[in-house]
Design an enzyme around this catalytic site. Structure first.
Site, PDB file in Angstrom:
ATOM      1  N   TRP A  10       0.851  -1.645   0.083  1.00  0.00           N
ATOM      2  CA  TRP A  10       0.133   0.061  -0.254  1.00  0.00           C
ATOM      3  C   TRP A  10       0.703   1.056   0.519  1.00  0.00           C
ATOM      4  O   TRP A  10      -0.146   2.310   0.304  1.00  0.00           O
ATOM      5  CB  TRP A  10      -1.298   0.082   1.393  1.00  0.00           C
ATOM      6  CG  TRP A  10      -1.903  -0.851   1.021  1.00  0.00           C
ATOM      7  CD1 TRP A  10      -2.406  -1.550   0.008  1.00  0.00           C
ATOM      8  CD2 TRP A  10      -2.798  -1.608   1.996  1.00  0.00           C
ATOM      9  NE1 TRP A  10      -3.522  -2.542  -0.257  1.00  0.00           N
ATOM     10  CE2 TRP A  10      -4.052  -1.828   1.255  1.00  0.00           C
ATOM     11  CE3 TRP A  10      -3.754  -0.719   3.396  1.00  0.00           C
ATOM     12  CZ2 TRP A  10      -4.814  -2.777   1.441  1.00  0.00           C
ATOM     13  CZ3 TRP A  10      -4.449  -1.369   4.052  1.00  0.00           C
ATOM     14  CH2 TRP A  10      -5.003  -2.485   3.195  1.00  0.00           C
ATOM     15  N   LYS A  11       1.987   1.118   0.369  1.00  0.00           N
ATOM     16  CA  LYS A  11       2.890   1.683   0.004  1.00  0.00           C
ATOM     17  C   LYS A  11       2.480   3.052   0.760  1.00  0.00           C
ATOM     18  O   LYS A  11       2.026   3.248   2.445  1.00  0.00           O
ATOM     19  CB  LYS A  11       3.307   2.636  -1.422  1.00  0.00           C
ATOM     20  CG  LYS A  11       3.692   2.118  -2.001  1.00  0.00           C
ATOM     21  CD  LYS A  11       3.796   2.222  -4.010  1.00  0.00           C
ATOM     22  CE  LYS A  11       4.298   1.043  -4.426  1.00  0.00           C
ATOM     23  NZ  LYS A  11       4.919   1.730  -5.612  1.00  0.00           N
ATOM     24  N   GLU A 167      10.745  -6.571  -9.237  1.00  0.00           N
ATOM     25  CA  GLU A 167      10.268  -5.069 -10.237  1.00  0.00           C
ATOM     26  C   GLU A 167      11.049  -3.911 -10.630  1.00  0.00           C
ATOM     27  O   GLU A 167      12.149  -3.273 -10.205  1.00  0.00           O
ATOM     28  CB  GLU A 167       9.705  -4.060  -7.915  1.00  0.00           C
ATOM     29  CG  GLU A 167       8.794  -5.159  -7.440  1.00  0.00           C
ATOM     30  CD  GLU A 167       7.992  -4.891  -6.647  1.00  0.00           C
ATOM     31  OE1 GLU A 167       7.266  -4.582  -6.633  1.00  0.00           O
ATOM     32  OE2 GLU A 167       8.664  -3.349  -5.913  1.00  0.00           O
ATOM     33  N   SER A 213       3.125  -2.065 -12.472  1.00  0.00           N
ATOM     34  CA  SER A 213       2.141  -2.161 -13.211  1.00  0.00           C
ATOM     35  C   SER A 213       1.135  -3.609 -13.447  1.00  0.00           C
ATOM     36  O   SER A 213       0.723  -3.421 -13.948  1.00  0.00           O
ATOM     37  CB  SER A 213       2.269  -1.268 -14.317  1.00  0.00           C
ATOM     38  OG  SER A 213       2.272  -0.106 -14.327  1.00  0.00           O
ATOM     39  N   GLY A 234       1.349  -2.698  -6.678  1.00  0.00           N
ATOM     40  CA  GLY A 234       1.199  -1.210  -5.719  1.00  0.00           C
ATOM     41  C   GLY A 234       0.278  -0.755  -6.038  1.00  0.00           C
ATOM     42  O   GLY A 234      -1.500  -1.085  -5.441  1.00  0.00           O
ATOM     43  N   GLY A 235      -0.076   0.377  -7.175  1.00  0.00           N
ATOM     44  CA  GLY A 235      -1.410   1.199  -7.255  1.00  0.00           C
ATOM     45  C   GLY A 235      -2.420   0.151  -7.131  1.00  0.00           C
ATOM     46  O   GLY A 235      -3.896   0.091  -6.930  1.00  0.00           O
TER      47      GLY A 235
HETATM   48  P1  13P Z   1       2.766  -0.273  -9.032  1.00  0.00           P
HETATM   49  O1  13P Z   1       1.911  -1.698  -8.829  1.00  0.00           O
HETATM   50  O2  13P Z   1       1.978   0.500  -8.736  1.00  0.00           O
HETATM   51  O3  13P Z   1       3.373  -0.409 -10.740  1.00  0.00           O
HETATM   52  O4  13P Z   1       3.921  -0.914  -7.713  1.00  0.00           O
HETATM   53  C1  13P Z   1       4.715  -1.586  -7.748  1.00  0.00           C
HETATM   54  C2  13P Z   1       5.367  -1.900  -6.387  1.00  0.00           C
HETATM   55  O5  13P Z   1       5.701  -0.616  -6.186  1.00  0.00           O
HETATM   56  C3  13P Z   1       5.236  -2.703  -6.006  1.00  0.00           C
HETATM   57  O6  13P Z   1       5.730  -2.758  -4.410  1.00  0.00           O
END
Ligand code: 13P
Length: 249
Positions: A10-11, A167, A213, A234-235
């Protein structure tokens, strides 16, 4: 057959209240889902609320970072023990955003990895190249260096819980994904480094996730690659419906 791991990172998003709302709405989709392991990594302050809401569901909770010391005068740092006491079983280490904005190095990744393993946390160790490195043909070299240093002084016996995440930095938050072939090649390099450090038998057990992504509409193609053992999202993990769609790829 390695069981896949679908992990949400979730950052720096969500409050404890929003984390609980997410879990309440995600849970009906996750009940009875045993094909893959599901991990949610919320910001530190959301860990207790997320863990409590997810209790009994089989969803695992992870931190997004940790510090390698046990305790002490380290303002703002969070220890492995604190993460576990708050409900974590996993921890992300060496995310590219930590490397880019918070001076994380291959050496600090190694220290954190050793601490996570000795404490009994399952580490999700992130590696990946930036676009300039890919364009210069340096991807394999970068991955070998990142893995080689991360794995230093860790024995094969200790290494079994390690989860790796490839990643590519240029694919994070950009809507660009590595092609399944690119991911497959990178995963093979990471597994070869694991074999060098821990032996072939351990290396074949280590799960290597893909991150960058991952969305509901590309999850199936990525997850059907034999070398891809799951996703770090992430997103698209911030919305319960879209994360559920990825989990059910
Ligand atoms: P996104 O899925 O938003 O590209 O982010 C990937 C990520 O950094 C997961 O740790």
């Amino acid at each position: 057959m390695r069981k896949k791991v679908i992990a949400a990172n979730w950052k720096m998003y969500k409050t404890p209240h929003q984390a609980k709302e997410f879990v309440d709405s995600f849970l009906p989709h996750a009940w009875g889902h045993t094909r893959d392991e599901i991990v949610i990594c919320p910001p530190f302050v959301c860990i207790p609320a997320t863990a409590e809401a997810a209790q009994g569901s089989g969803i695992a909770i992870g931190g997004q970072d940790l510090y390698w010391e046990q305790e002490g005068a380290y303002t703002s740092a969070i220890s492995a023990h604190m993460l576990m006491a708050a409900g974590c079983t996993h921890v992300i280490i060496g995310h590219s955003e930590r490397r880019q904005y918070f001076s994380e190095t291959d050496d600090t990744v190694n220290r954190k990895l050793k601490r996570a393993l000795s404490a009994g946390l399952k580490p999700i160790v992130c590696v990946g190249e930036v676009i300039q490195e890919r364009e210069a043909g340096l991807t394999d070299e970068v991955l070998r260096r990142q893995c080689g240093i991360a794995f230093r002084d860790i024995s094969g016996g200790e290494a079994i819980p390690i989860i790796m995440a490839y990643e590519p930095v240029w694919a994070i938050g950009t809507g660009k994904t590595a092609t399944p072939e690119m991911a497959g090649e990178a995963h093979a390099v990471i597994r070869a480094e694991a074999a060098k450090a821990f032996g072939e038998g351990v290396a074949t057990q280590i799960r290597i996730l893909y991150g960058g992504s991952v969305k509901p509409d590309n999850a199936k193609a990525l997850m059907s690659q034999p070398e891809i053992d799951g996703a770090l999202v992430g997103g698209a993990s911030l919305d319960p419906k879209s994360f559920a769609a990825i989990v059910k790829y």
